[in-house]
Design a protein around this motif. Structure first.
Motif, PDB file in Angstrom:
ATOM      1  N   LEU A 215       0.853  -1.200   0.000  1.00  0.00           N
ATOM      2  CA  LEU A 215       0.000   0.000   0.000  1.00  0.00           C
ATOM      3  C   LEU A 215       0.888   1.248   0.000  1.00  0.00           C
ATOM      4  CD1 LEU A 215      -2.550  -1.160   2.728  1.00  0.00           C
ATOM      5  CD2 LEU A 215      -3.047  -0.805   0.282  1.00  0.00           C
ATOM      6  N   PRO A 216       0.445   2.344  -0.669  1.00  0.00           N
ATOM      7  CA  PRO A 216       1.278   3.544  -0.741  1.00  0.00           C
ATOM      8  C   PRO A 216       1.797   4.032   0.619  1.00  0.00           C
ATOM      9  CG  PRO A 216      -0.623   3.776  -2.166  1.00  0.00           C
ATOM     10  CD  PRO A 216      -0.806   2.477  -1.428  1.00  0.00           C
ATOM     11  N   GLU A 217       0.929   4.033   1.641  1.00  0.00           N
ATOM     12  CA  GLU A 217       1.361   4.557   2.945  1.00  0.00           C
ATOM     13  C   GLU A 217       2.413   3.659   3.602  1.00  0.00           C
ATOM     14  OE1 GLU A 217      -1.714   3.750   2.060  1.00  0.00           O
ATOM     15  OE2 GLU A 217      -2.869   2.819   3.691  1.00  0.00           O
ATOM     16  N   VAL A 218       2.396   2.373   3.258  1.00  0.00           N
ATOM     17  CA  VAL A 218       3.420   1.453   3.786  1.00  0.00           C
ATOM     18  C   VAL A 218       4.737   1.707   3.036  1.00  0.00           C
ATOM     19  CG1 VAL A 218       4.073  -0.982   4.036  1.00  0.00           C
ATOM     20  CG2 VAL A 218       1.733  -0.256   4.552  1.00  0.00           C
ATOM     21  N   GLN A 219       4.640   1.873   1.727  1.00  0.00           N
ATOM     22  CA  GLN A 219       5.855   2.201   0.953  1.00  0.00           C
ATOM     23  C   GLN A 219       6.493   3.484   1.492  1.00  0.00           C
ATOM     24  OE1 GLN A 219       5.718   2.048  -3.338  1.00  0.00           O
ATOM     25  NE2 GLN A 219       4.130   0.474  -3.374  1.00  0.00           N
ATOM     26  N   GLU A 220       5.651   4.436   1.880  1.00  0.00           N
ATOM     27  CA  GLU A 220       6.167   5.749   2.332  1.00  0.00           C
ATOM     28  C   GLU A 220       6.951   5.674   3.645  1.00  0.00           C
ATOM     29  OE1 GLU A 220       6.307   8.479   0.473  1.00  0.00           O
ATOM     30  OE2 GLU A 220       5.396   7.241  -1.085  1.00  0.00           O
ATOM     31  N   VAL A 221       6.638   4.714   4.515  1.00  0.00           N
ATOM     32  CA  VAL A 221       7.406   4.628   5.776  1.00  0.00           C
ATOM     33  C   VAL A 221       8.618   3.698   5.644  1.00  0.00           C
ATOM     34  CG1 VAL A 221       5.539   5.194   7.397  1.00  0.00           C
ATOM     35  CG2 VAL A 221       5.938   2.793   6.777  1.00  0.00           C
TER      36      VAL A 221
ATOM     37  N   VAL B 224      12.258   0.284  -0.865  1.00  0.00           N
ATOM     38  CA  VAL B 224      11.152  -0.352  -1.597  1.00  0.00           C
ATOM     39  C   VAL B 224      11.762  -0.981  -2.845  1.00  0.00           C
ATOM     40  CG1 VAL B 224       8.882  -0.036  -2.665  1.00  0.00           C
ATOM     41  CG2 VAL B 224       9.603   1.516  -0.839  1.00  0.00           C
ATOM     42  N   GLY B 225      11.422  -2.228  -3.120  1.00  0.00           N
ATOM     43  CA  GLY B 225      12.040  -2.839  -4.295  1.00  0.00           C
ATOM     44  C   GLY B 225      11.371  -4.123  -4.737  1.00  0.00           C
TER      45      GLY B 225
ATOM     46  N   VAL C  85      10.221   0.064 -13.081  1.00  0.00           N
ATOM     47  CA  VAL C  85      10.474   1.418 -12.577  1.00  0.00           C
ATOM     48  C   VAL C  85      11.726   1.987 -13.261  1.00  0.00           C
ATOM     49  CG1 VAL C  85      11.024   2.804 -10.527  1.00  0.00           C
ATOM     50  CG2 VAL C  85       9.357   0.942 -10.366  1.00  0.00           C
ATOM     51  N   ARG C  86      12.768   1.189 -13.306  1.00  0.00           N
ATOM     52  CA  ARG C  86      14.025   1.642 -13.923  1.00  0.00           C
ATOM     53  C   ARG C  86      13.798   1.999 -15.395  1.00  0.00           C
ATOM     54  NH1 ARG C  86      17.401  -2.901 -13.363  1.00  0.00           N
ATOM     55  NH2 ARG C  86      17.100  -2.770 -11.132  1.00  0.00           N
ATOM     56  N   TYR C  87      13.069   1.131 -16.083  1.00  0.00           N
ATOM     57  CA  TYR C  87      12.843   1.343 -17.519  1.00  0.00           C
ATOM     58  C   TYR C  87      12.023   2.620 -17.755  1.00  0.00           C
ATOM     59  CZ  TYR C  87      11.975   0.414 -22.392  1.00  0.00           C
ATOM     60  OH  TYR C  87      11.935   0.529 -23.755  1.00  0.00           O
TER      61      TYR C  87
ATOM     62  N   HIS D 132       1.945   3.203  -7.784  1.00  0.00           N
ATOM     63  CA  HIS D 132       2.389   4.239  -6.849  1.00  0.00           C
ATOM     64  C   HIS D 132       3.857   4.571  -7.087  1.00  0.00           C
ATOM     65  CE1 HIS D 132       2.757   6.614  -3.227  1.00  0.00           C
ATOM     66  NE2 HIS D 132       3.791   5.863  -2.846  1.00  0.00           N
ATOM     67  N   ARG D 133       4.664   3.527  -7.184  1.00  0.00           N
ATOM     68  CA  ARG D 133       6.107   3.747  -7.434  1.00  0.00           C
ATOM     69  C   ARG D 133       6.339   4.389  -8.787  1.00  0.00           C
ATOM     70  NH1 ARG D 133      10.529  -0.655  -6.888  1.00  0.00           N
ATOM     71  NH2 ARG D 133      11.807   1.209  -7.037  1.00  0.00           N
ATOM     72  N   LEU D 134       5.659   3.868  -9.803  1.00  0.00           N
ATOM     73  CA  LEU D 134       5.891   4.388 -11.160  1.00  0.00           C
ATOM     74  C   LEU D 134       5.542   5.872 -11.228  1.00  0.00           C
ATOM     75  CD1 LEU D 134       4.504   1.370 -13.232  1.00  0.00           C
ATOM     76  CD2 LEU D 134       6.865   2.203 -13.268  1.00  0.00           C
ATOM     77  N   GLU D 135       4.392   6.241 -10.669  1.00  0.00           N
ATOM     78  CA  GLU D 135       3.964   7.648 -10.751  1.00  0.00           C
ATOM     79  C   GLU D 135       4.860   8.554  -9.911  1.00  0.00           C
ATOM     80  OE1 GLU D 135      -0.151   7.058  -9.828  1.00  0.00           O
ATOM     81  OE2 GLU D 135      -0.582   6.433 -11.896  1.00  0.00           O
ATOM     82  N   LYS D 136       5.355   8.020  -8.803  1.00  0.00           N
ATOM     83  CA  LYS D 136       6.218   8.825  -7.934  1.00  0.00           C
ATOM     84  C   LYS D 136       7.629   8.973  -8.537  1.00  0.00           C
ATOM     85  CE  LYS D 136       8.199   8.710  -3.355  1.00  0.00           C
ATOM     86  NZ  LYS D 136       8.389   7.912  -2.156  1.00  0.00           N
ATOM     87  N   GLU D 137       8.164   7.871  -9.053  1.00  0.00           N
ATOM     88  CA  GLU D 137       9.564   7.894  -9.495  1.00  0.00           C
ATOM     89  C   GLU D 137       9.740   8.290 -10.954  1.00  0.00           C
ATOM     90  OE1 GLU D 137      12.010   4.656  -8.000  1.00  0.00           O
ATOM     91  OE2 GLU D 137      10.524   4.244  -6.448  1.00  0.00           O
ATOM     92  N   ALA D 138       8.635   8.293 -11.714  1.00  0.00           N
ATOM     93  CA  ALA D 138       8.718   8.773 -13.098  1.00  0.00           C
ATOM     94  C   ALA D 138       7.621   9.823 -13.295  1.00  0.00           C
ATOM     95  CB  ALA D 138       8.564   7.620 -14.080  1.00  0.00           C
TER      96      ALA D 138
END
Ligand code: 13P
Ligand code: SF4
Length: 307
Positions: free
Chosen positions: A28-34, A38-39, A223-225, A244-250
């Motif tokens: 979940l996004p809030e878990v990723q945030e704490v 993340v990988g 995510v890297r790509y 969540h990761r894709l939108e945040k990191e790209a």
């Protein structure tokens, strides 16, 4: 408690316990945030192996926490909810592997990391979606190979390496549900998008037939790509937590899930409140019997060394 209060408490307890929080890309996004990291499965296994923290809070599923406990037996590994399992890991039993071995005494067993420790203990090497092709391509040519338990990943590896693999007929219920017809619909609505496909997906070979330039990637690979790509629109075939990761990191790029209801209920069992309770009450400790851990460690160490 409000969300912000949980976050503060998690940070305070984390420092007090000298803990690190590792989270998978489907959390979940809030878990990723704490989380401190993340990988994908490979990145998380490496992070668990190298951490100096005393406690690892694993925000993912049971086989991932077991992997951390095997690779770093000195540490206390906590899984905030013991019901966070995996349909793919549950699909195969040690007896299945033993039966194949009995018929192929010179055979090699390649176990996807999505397996229980008892299955890993019978494997020659473990792999993740990020390095399965590379690991299998390095194996001796003259020995039969049993690839367990994901048949879609296994078929992808066989195609990429040109090796003949015996495949166990296992699947992840979330990824197996992502099929060619879902992909076809997105090909019509987003013909110019780049397609990022997880190799566990049920569309497997079919998706490459429909979209030959689709990229078959692990979650970290996606995510890297996406970060590096010039293209700004992507169609994504995997569990939707990755968005969540894709939108945040790209940022500034657009991501469309092939199947918006591709949700892993096991991954979503980990909530912020459970992470807090896990740190507060030091629960639930994941332990692997030493005899099993010792055998599984060889296969896992071979895995983390590649890719
Ligand atoms: P990766 O993040 O390693 O690609 O794994 C996908 C998965 O299904 C984990 O459960
Ligand atoms: Fe297992 Fe599939 Fe969930 Fe990953 S998405 S944890 S493979 S059930």
């Amino acid at each position: 408690m409000e969300k912000e209060a949980f976050i503060q408490e998690v940070r305070r307890l984390k420092a007090e316990r000298q803990a690190v929080i590792l989270a998978h890309s489907y959390q979940l996004p809030e878990v990723q945030e704490v989380a401190d990291f993340v990988g994908d499965s490979l990145g998380l296994a490496r992070e668990a192996q190298r951490t100096r923290a005393k406690v690892i809070v694993f925000c993912g599923v049971h086989f991932m926490a077991e992997t951390a406990a095997i690779l770093n037996p000195e540490k206390t590994v906590l899984l905030p909810d013991l019901e966070a399992g995996c349909s793919l890991a549950d699909s195969i039993r040690p007896e299945d592997v033993l039966a194949w071995k009995a018929k192929h005494p010179d055979g090699l067993v390649v176990a996807y990391v999505n397996t229980k420790a008892e299955v890993k203990a019978l494997a020659d090497v473990c792999v993740t979606s990020a390095n399965a092709v590379e690991v299998v391509s390095r194996l001796p040519q003259d020995r039969p190979i049993y690839f367990v338990p994901d048949m879609f990943l296994g078929a992808h590896v066989a195609r990429m390496t040109g090796r003949k693999l015996d495949l166990f007929p296992g699947e992840c219920h979330v990824h197996a549900g992502i099929r060619e017809e879902h992909l076809k619909a997105l090909l019509e609505t987003h013909p110019d998008a780049e397609f990022l496909i997880h190799p566990e997906c049920g569309c497997g070979t079919g998706c490459l037939y429909l979209k030959p330039d689709a990229k078959m990637l692990s979650t970290e690979g996606m995510v890297r790509y996406a970060k590096a790509a010039e293209r700004r629109t992507f169609v994504v075939a995997t569990e939707v937590g990755i968005l969540h990761r894709l939108e945040k990191e790209a940022p500034g790029k657009a991501f469309f899930p092939v199947k918006p209801d591709a949700v892993c209920e096991y991954m979503k069992r980990i909530t912020l409140e459970k992470v807090y309770l896990s740190l507060k009450e030091m629960r639930h400790v994941v332990r692997v019997p030493e005899e099993v851990a010792r055998k599984a460690r060889r296969a896992l160490e071979a895995m983390v060394a590649v890719g």
